[in-house]
Write an enzyme that holds these catalytic residues in place. Structure first.
Site, PDB file in Angstrom:
ATOM      1  N   HIS A 181      -7.608   0.477  -4.252  1.00 10.55           N
ATOM      2  CA  HIS A 181      -8.439   1.292  -3.361  1.00 10.55           C
ATOM      3  C   HIS A 181      -8.788   2.542  -4.155  1.00 10.55           C
ATOM      4  O   HIS A 181      -7.881   3.303  -4.514  1.00 10.55           O
ATOM      5  CB  HIS A 181      -7.665   1.728  -2.121  1.00 10.55           C
ATOM      6  CG  HIS A 181      -7.285   0.617  -1.205  1.00 10.55           C
ATOM      7  ND1 HIS A 181      -6.558   0.837  -0.049  1.00 10.55           N
ATOM      8  CD2 HIS A 181      -7.537  -0.708  -1.244  1.00 10.55           C
ATOM      9  CE1 HIS A 181      -6.366  -0.322   0.573  1.00 10.55           C
ATOM     10  NE2 HIS A 181      -6.954  -1.270  -0.149  1.00 10.55           N
TER      11      HIS A 181
ATOM     12  N   ASP B 211     -12.771   3.246  -1.180  1.00 10.26           N
ATOM     13  CA  ASP B 211     -11.994   3.514   0.021  1.00 10.26           C
ATOM     14  C   ASP B 211     -12.779   4.454   0.921  1.00 10.26           C
ATOM     15  O   ASP B 211     -13.998   4.513   0.852  1.00 10.26           O
ATOM     16  CB  ASP B 211     -10.624   4.065  -0.371  1.00 10.26           C
ATOM     17  CG  ASP B 211      -9.550   3.751   0.652  1.00 10.26           C
ATOM     18  OD1 ASP B 211      -9.864   3.120   1.672  1.00 10.26           O
ATOM     19  OD2 ASP B 211      -8.388   4.120   0.418  1.00 10.26           O
ATOM     20  N   HIS B 212     -12.094   5.200   1.730  1.00  4.41           N
ATOM     21  CA  HIS B 212     -12.726   6.005   2.772  1.00  4.41           C
ATOM     22  C   HIS B 212     -13.961   6.757   2.275  1.00  4.41           C
ATOM     23  O   HIS B 212     -13.948   7.362   1.208  1.00  4.41           O
ATOM     24  CB  HIS B 212     -11.734   7.043   3.318  1.00  4.41           C
ATOM     25  CG  HIS B 212     -10.486   6.440   3.841  1.00  4.41           C
ATOM     26  ND1 HIS B 212      -9.344   7.165   4.046  1.00  4.41           N
ATOM     27  CD2 HIS B 212     -10.171   5.162   4.202  1.00  4.41           C
ATOM     28  CE1 HIS B 212      -8.383   6.390   4.505  1.00  4.41           C
ATOM     29  NE2 HIS B 212      -8.859   5.162   4.605  1.00  4.41           N
TER      30      HIS B 212
ATOM     31  N   HIS C 136       0.845  -1.199   0.000  1.00  4.85           N
ATOM     32  CA  HIS C 136       0.000   0.000   0.000  1.00  4.85           C
ATOM     33  C   HIS C 136       0.878   1.246   0.000  1.00  4.85           C
ATOM     34  O   HIS C 136       1.861   1.312   0.743  1.00  4.85           O
ATOM     35  CB  HIS C 136      -0.899  -0.005   1.233  1.00  4.85           C
ATOM     36  CG  HIS C 136      -1.965   1.042   1.218  1.00  4.85           C
ATOM     37  ND1 HIS C 136      -1.707   2.376   1.439  1.00  4.85           N
ATOM     38  CD2 HIS C 136      -3.301   0.947   0.989  1.00  4.85           C
ATOM     39  CE1 HIS C 136      -2.837   3.058   1.366  1.00  4.85           C
ATOM     40  NE2 HIS C 136      -3.822   2.213   1.083  1.00  4.85           N
TER      41      HIS C 136
ATOM     42  N   TYR D 109     -15.033   4.591   7.444  1.00  8.64           N
ATOM     43  CA  TYR D 109     -15.474   3.222   7.160  1.00  8.64           C
ATOM     44  C   TYR D 109     -16.931   2.978   7.529  1.00  8.64           C
ATOM     45  O   TYR D 109     -17.288   1.883   7.981  1.00  8.64           O
ATOM     46  CB  TYR D 109     -14.547   2.224   7.855  1.00  8.64           C
ATOM     47  CG  TYR D 109     -13.212   2.134   7.173  1.00  8.64           C
ATOM     48  CD1 TYR D 109     -13.072   1.448   5.970  1.00  8.64           C
ATOM     49  CD2 TYR D 109     -12.095   2.780   7.692  1.00  8.64           C
ATOM     50  CE1 TYR D 109     -11.850   1.390   5.312  1.00  8.64           C
ATOM     51  CE2 TYR D 109     -10.872   2.721   7.050  1.00  8.64           C
ATOM     52  CZ  TYR D 109     -10.759   2.020   5.861  1.00  8.64           C
ATOM     53  OH  TYR D 109      -9.548   1.966   5.213  1.00  8.64           O
TER      54      TYR D 109
END
Length: 357
Positions: A272, A317-318, A207, A331
């Site tokens: 992501h 993702d977020h 990542h 999340y």
């Protein structure tokens, strides 16, 4: 591609597997054993139990995020071989259970950093944001308190309390660990684990660093195209690859995400995908996934993934906190589910256009 959502596990995640199962297009989850510490061996029994729980809800474990790496490995201390062997054992156990993707990072001390976990937007939603000037005013010893105070009672990944109590020791550990040392230690780690990865065809997908520059004086190396390509070439093995995180890499506006995707063709095993908005040098905030909401052209990102033949695991993702949801910051269910729908829509339109339909 295989659309998924991240799931931290029962007792850690406000979102249930039953809820994830109802998001159209989601086939699996990227899971973890969230209660384990870096360096601990994941038992076959614990992995099997988690996997059964996911499969009983009609989903599959599409990958693991993360099997965290002990600081002895990152810093290259004499203890690293012991923890590398533990990591190899964990990979062997994951392989026995048919899990073929592991996302990990090689960031010293902090897995990610934000200056605000709940910046309020004009529409009433809240989002995570970063301001370098604010970070520069924070004493690193007090960073955990700032994060913990605004985490809605959840344990944030990479900011576990037992880890943060050792923060002074961690900073001392990395005091002389620069970029070249980090690269050397990463190479040592990857070369040691490649045999077990090859045995089970486990793809190791690193990542990028978040944000994509040094923080609190700590070196960071997974920050740009040049360094990601260096990683691929220094351990030239089909099990060594990338997690393409548009938000982490996109934190630096100099990073051209579609260009990076084309350059890394064949080496991106996990994606992501999220958007963010640049507010000035060293300042950004996370936004809804739509291109029009931020600074990243999500259509071009998805198009580049399609044109390079990406067939790996992907997840939104977020997300923002919307509609009154209280969750681990970034999340929640609602905004990430909207992200799934948007990304699936982009992919379908790109795919059909490419086929002339």
């Amino acid at each position: 591609m295989e659309m998924t959502m991240r799931w931290f596990g029962t007792g850690y995640d406000s979102v249930t597997l039953e809820q994830i199962r109802q998001v159209p297009g989601v086939q699996g989850v990227v899971a973890t054993l969230y209660g384990t510490k870096p360096g601990e061996i994941w038992s076959v029994e614990a992995i099997r139990s988690m996997k059964k729980q996911v499969e009983d809800c009609g989903l599959r474990v599409s990958g693991i995020e993360s099997v965290n790496i002990h600081d002895a490995i990152k810093a290259g201390t004499p203890e690293r071989d012991k923890y590398i062997q533990n990591y190899i054992t964990t990979l062997d156990h994951l392989g026995q259970e048919g899990i073929r993707l592991v996302c990990y990072n090689f960031m010293p001390v902090f897995d990610w950093t934000r200056s605000d976990l709940a910046k309020r937007n004009t529409d009433g939603s809240t989002t995570m944001s970063y301001d370098q000037e604010m970070i520069d005013r924070i004493n690193p010893d007090e960073a955990f308190e700032s994060i913990n105070r605004n985490s809605n009672g959840f344990v944030m990944p990479g900011w576990e309390p037992e880890r943060m109590t050792e923060i002074k020791k961690l900073f001392e550990l990395y005091r002389n660990v620069g970029e070249e040392t980090l690269f050397a230690n990463l190479k040592y780690f990857l070369e040691a684990i490649m045999p077990v990865c090859e045995k089970y065809d486990i793809k190791m997908a690193i990542h990028p660093d978040d944000p994509a520059w040094p923080v609190f004086g700590l070196a960071r190396i997974m920050t740009n195209k040049k360094n990601l390509l260096r990683l691929i070439h220094m351990v030239d093995h089909p099990c060594n690859g990338i997690t393409l995180c548009t938000g982490s890499l996109g934190s630096n506006p100099q990073n051209d995400i579609p260009d990076m995707i084309y350059a890394l063709e064949g080496h991106i095993y996990f994606a992501h995908v999220r958007n963010l908005k640049h507010n000035g040098p060293g300042r950004f905030e996370e936004t809804a996934h739509l291109s029009s909401c931020g600074s990243i052209d999500m259509y071009e990102v998805m198009k580049a993934l399609y044109e390079t033949g990406f067939n790996g695991v992907i997840r939104p993702d977020h997300g923002r906190a919307i509609w009154g949801e209280v969750s681990m910051p970034g999340y929640g269910l609602y905004d990430r589910a909207l992200g799934v729908a948007y990304l699936n829509g982009l992919w379908e339109s790109i795919e059909k256009s490419a086929c002339g339909r």
